[in-house]
Motif scaffolding. Structure first.
Motif, PDB file in Angstrom:
ATOM      1  N   ALA A   1       0.941  -1.653  -0.092  1.00 46.69           N
ATOM      2  CA  ALA A   1      -0.091   0.147   0.081  1.00 46.69           C
ATOM      3  C   ALA A   1       0.940   1.236   0.021  1.00 46.69           C
ATOM      4  O   ALA A   1       0.738   2.108  -0.802  1.00 46.69           O
ATOM      5  CB  ALA A   1      -0.555   0.126   1.317  1.00 46.69           C
ATOM      6  N   PHE A   2       1.759   1.665   0.652  1.00 44.44           N
ATOM      7  CA  PHE A   2       3.072   1.943   0.662  1.00 44.44           C
ATOM      8  C   PHE A   2       3.448   2.449  -0.817  1.00 44.44           C
ATOM      9  O   PHE A   2       3.887   3.530  -0.905  1.00 44.44           O
ATOM     10  CB  PHE A   2       3.992   2.047   2.248  1.00 44.44           C
ATOM     11  CG  PHE A   2       4.991   3.070   1.675  1.00 44.44           C
ATOM     12  CD1 PHE A   2       5.514   4.031   2.553  1.00 44.44           C
ATOM     13  CD2 PHE A   2       5.943   2.878   1.156  1.00 44.44           C
ATOM     14  CE1 PHE A   2       5.864   5.080   2.670  1.00 44.44           C
ATOM     15  CE2 PHE A   2       7.339   3.539   0.873  1.00 44.44           C
ATOM     16  CZ  PHE A   2       7.148   4.982   2.032  1.00 44.44           C
ATOM     17  N   ILE A   3       4.073   1.247  -0.818  1.00 44.39           N
ATOM     18  CA  ILE A   3       4.294   1.699  -1.894  1.00 44.39           C
ATOM     19  C   ILE A   3       3.861   1.946  -3.329  1.00 44.39           C
ATOM     20  O   ILE A   3       3.799   3.338  -4.753  1.00 44.39           O
ATOM     21  CB  ILE A   3       5.276   0.596  -3.112  1.00 44.39           C
ATOM     22  CG1 ILE A   3       6.149  -0.286  -2.008  1.00 44.39           C
ATOM     23  CG2 ILE A   3       5.481   0.217  -4.733  1.00 44.39           C
ATOM     24  CD1 ILE A   3       6.769  -1.994  -2.464  1.00 44.39           C
ATOM     25  N   ALA A   4       2.186   1.741  -3.232  1.00 44.45           N
ATOM     26  CA  ALA A   4       1.494   2.376  -4.537  1.00 44.45           C
ATOM     27  C   ALA A   4       1.199   3.716  -3.959  1.00 44.45           C
ATOM     28  O   ALA A   4       0.705   4.144  -5.250  1.00 44.45           O
ATOM     29  CB  ALA A   4      -0.179   1.032  -4.581  1.00 44.45           C
ATOM     30  N   VAL A   5       0.533   3.461  -2.836  1.00 48.88           N
ATOM     31  CA  VAL A   5       0.758   5.708  -2.760  1.00 48.88           C
ATOM     32  C   VAL A   5       1.749   6.470  -3.138  1.00 48.88           C
ATOM     33  O   VAL A   5       1.941   7.303  -4.352  1.00 48.88           O
ATOM     34  CB  VAL A   5       0.638   6.308  -1.161  1.00 48.88           C
ATOM     35  CG1 VAL A   5       0.339   7.439  -0.862  1.00 48.88           C
ATOM     36  CG2 VAL A   5      -0.667   5.000  -0.356  1.00 48.88           C
ATOM     37  N   ALA A   6       3.453   5.903  -2.650  1.00 47.29           N
ATOM     38  CA  ALA A   6       4.333   6.568  -3.798  1.00 47.29           C
ATOM     39  C   ALA A   6       4.289   6.936  -5.236  1.00 47.29           C
ATOM     40  O   ALA A   6       4.661   7.742  -6.093  1.00 47.29           O
ATOM     41  CB  ALA A   6       5.659   6.087  -2.585  1.00 47.29           C
TER      42      ALA A   6
END
Length: 124
Positions: free
Chosen positions: A12-17
């Motif tokens: 999820a973090f990577i998707a936001v980034a």
């Protein structure tokens, strides 16, 4: 399983980034077609990151080991790698043959959701 909660949160973090990178860093570097492909990768990564988080919570709820939930989580991760990953690379390189890898990820996603249903029917 703690591992799925961690893997889901990291994705999820990577998707936001990557979504922010696409919106700000790539908007002037990619044409609209490839930017849409990038956004599709981000969207599917986020949906399946949330799916992996749900799998982690379901495994914690079920007392007995559920191979359906475990396989579902790993297939969602494989789907993110093959589906979203191939779309990211395709967007940046414009190498069309990479689109042939994307359906492998899509099949992983579909199988993961079917296994989540089977696990819910059997264990919840």
């Amino acid at each position: 399983m703690k591992a799925f909660i961690i893997v889901g949160a990291i994705n999820a973090f990577i998707a936001v980034a990557l979504g922010a990178f696409g919106a700000h860093g790539l908007k002037d570097k990619l044409d609209a077609h490839y930017l849409d492909i990038w956004k599709t990768g981000v969207t599917y990564q986020m949906f399946h990151a949330i799916g992996i988080l749900i799998i982690g919570l379901l495994i914690g709820k079920v007392a007995a080991a559920s191979p359906q939930f475990t396989w579902s989580g790993w297939l969602m991760l494989a789907g993110i790698i093959f589906f979203s990953g191939s779309l990211y690379v395709l967007s940046l390189t414009k190498i069309g043959i990479l689109g042939a890898i994307t359906p492998i990820g899509g099949v992983c996603f579909l199988a993961a959701w079917v296994l989540m249903v089977v696990g819910a029917v059997k264990h919840l």
